[in-house]
Design an enzyme around this catalytic site. Structure first.
Site, mmCIF file in Angstrom:
data_model
loop_
_atom_site.group_PDB
_atom_site.id
_atom_site.type_symbol
_atom_site.label_atom_id
_atom_site.label_comp_id
_atom_site.label_asym_id
_atom_site.label_seq_id
_atom_site.Cartn_x
_atom_site.Cartn_y
_atom_site.Cartn_z
ATOM 1 N N LEU A 83 0.845 -1.193 0.000
ATOM 2 C CA LEU A 83 0.000 0.000 0.000
ATOM 3 C C LEU A 83 0.880 1.242 0.000
ATOM 4 O O LEU A 83 1.979 1.231 0.558
ATOM 5 C CB LEU A 83 -0.909 0.030 1.247
ATOM 6 C CG LEU A 83 -1.953 -1.074 1.395
ATOM 7 C CD1 LEU A 83 -2.688 -0.912 2.715
ATOM 8 C CD2 LEU A 83 -2.931 -1.063 0.233
ATOM 9 N N ASP A 84 0.373 2.316 -0.616
ATOM 10 C CA ASP A 84 1.071 3.599 -0.544
ATOM 11 C C ASP A 84 1.166 4.058 0.908
ATOM 12 O O ASP A 84 0.360 3.661 1.756
ATOM 13 C CB ASP A 84 0.314 4.671 -1.350
ATOM 14 C CG ASP A 84 0.305 4.384 -2.838
ATOM 15 O OD1 ASP A 84 1.158 3.602 -3.294
ATOM 16 O OD2 ASP A 84 -0.551 4.946 -3.540
ATOM 17 N N LYS A 85 2.120 4.921 1.183
ATOM 18 C CA LYS A 85 2.360 5.400 2.544
ATOM 19 C C LYS A 85 1.094 5.942 3.197
ATOM 20 O O LYS A 85 0.801 5.637 4.361
ATOM 21 C CB LYS A 85 3.445 6.482 2.530
ATOM 22 C CG LYS A 85 3.739 7.079 3.901
ATOM 23 C CD LYS A 85 4.820 8.140 3.820
ATOM 24 C CE LYS A 85 5.102 8.752 5.192
ATOM 25 N NZ LYS A 85 6.148 9.806 5.119
ATOM 26 N N THR A 98 -2.053 5.425 2.367
ATOM 27 C CA THR A 98 -3.228 4.566 2.241
ATOM 28 C C THR A 98 -3.250 3.618 3.431
ATOM 29 O O THR A 98 -2.232 3.034 3.788
ATOM 30 C CB THR A 98 -3.191 3.751 0.934
ATOM 31 O OG1 THR A 98 -3.172 4.643 -0.183
ATOM 32 C CG2 THR A 98 -4.403 2.841 0.819
ATOM 33 N N ARG A 105 -5.702 6.072 -7.622
ATOM 34 C CA ARG A 105 -5.527 7.525 -7.587
ATOM 35 C C ARG A 105 -5.485 8.111 -8.993
ATOM 36 O O ARG A 105 -6.103 9.144 -9.275
ATOM 37 C CB ARG A 105 -4.253 7.849 -6.805
ATOM 38 C CG ARG A 105 -4.293 7.361 -5.366
ATOM 39 C CD ARG A 105 -2.926 7.341 -4.706
ATOM 40 N NE ARG A 105 -2.389 8.690 -4.556
ATOM 41 C CZ ARG A 105 -1.160 8.952 -4.123
ATOM 42 N NH1 ARG A 105 -0.333 7.945 -3.824
ATOM 43 N NH2 ARG A 105 -0.758 10.196 -3.990
#
Length: 303
Positions: free
Chosen positions: A136-138, A140, A240
């Site tokens: 996961l992105d930071k 998220t 996104r």
């Protein structure tokens, strides 16, 4: 501390089957068998070590001991607690909060989920490196799936490629999406001159996202839509970029056109994970609780 090795055990239900064939039913390749044989693993039948040419009988107990894994020298273990949704000998499924990176970088070698998972495995005495299956992105939040050994990672990666792992996200986006359901099928590539930002690019990798509208509402006069999203592919920043491409960027996602007034990070949460356990064949459905900052955005009259 003495480290425990990872095991796979099963009962035989077919007479005169070769041990090699029984093992292959669990997706263990020739390469993995070679690793087990020469790198410290073991295969036993009813507690006695056997070669893969051994003939099995119904009811025999097979135990595969995987060899110890070499830990990444660059990954610094940290003893930090995190919420665990499910754990067994093969899988570790957990929840990541927003603001923590999944893996370290040269500039930030500590303080990531990989560091914390390495610390947890070390504390548990497991001879395993960190195999993160779903990143996961930071900023998220939500579910991360981790394999506890190389073979589990191999099987789960194959399942991902075949579309056999289902991930559902929830997000809040700017504007009111007119359709109740839509599919965004648009390739994604890296933006020229940026190592982070992605764009819709005809020469990029195929990417597909399904969007379901859960509710439409307003906060301080700003129109917002609460959506559930399903990934058919796993491209970097896929949700996104896709939501920006249809004119409905995630709120809090200033990299892709979102505003920060309502929430200070992209309002994106990996809420559900569905898969068939690669060893037990059990159908699994994990749900990560909604984070407080996103829960606060849901209108009180919406159920």
């Amino acid at each position: 501390m003495k480290e425990d090795l990872i095991h796979l055990e099963f009962r035989v239900n077919e007479s005169q089957q070769l041990l090699r064939d029984a093992i292959r039913q669990y997706g263990i390749s020739k390469k993995a068998l070679t690793s087990i044989k020469y790198e410290g693993g073991q295969i036993t039948v009813n507690g006695v070590e056997k070669t893969v040419r051994h003939k099995l009988d119904i009811g025999d107990s097979v135990k595969i001991t995987f060899p110890p894994e070499k830990k990444s020298l660059g990954l610094i273990p940290q003893q930090v607690d995190f919420p665990i949704l499910m754990e067994d000998d093969h899988l570790l499924i957990l929840t990541k909060v927003a603001g923590i990176s999944t893996i370290p970088s040269r500039e930030h070698p500590i303080g990531t989920m990989a560091n914390y998972i390495a610390g947890y495995l070390e504390k548990s005495g497991l001879s395993s490196t960190v195999h993160i299956v779903t990143r996961l992105d930071k900023d998220t939040s939500g579910i991360i799936c981790v394999a506890k050994h190389r073979h589990a990672h191999h099987l789960l990666s194959e399942m991902q490629q075949l579309g056999q792992i289902s991930r559902a996200y929830e997000a809040f986006v700017h504007g009111h999406i007119e359709q109740d359901e839509l599919v965004i099928d648009a390739p994604i590539g890296r933006k020229n001159g940026s190592i982070i930002e992605r764009i819709i690019d005809d020469n990029g990798k195929q990417a597909k996202t399904t969007v379901h509208v859960l509710s439409r509402f307003e906060i301080d006069g700003k129109k917002l839509t609460h959506v559930r999203l399903y990934l058919h592919t796993g491209r970097t920043h896929q949700i996104r970029v896709h939501m920006m491409s249809i004119g409905h960027p995630l709120i809090g996602d200033d990299l892709y056109g979102g505003e920060l007034q309502i929430i200070s990070r992209q309002a994106l949460h990996a809420k559900e994970l569905k898969l068939i356990h690669p060893f037990t064949k059990e159908r699994m459905h994990l749900v990560a609780p909604f984070p407080e900052d996103m829960k606060a955005l849901i209108p009180t009259n919406y159920s």
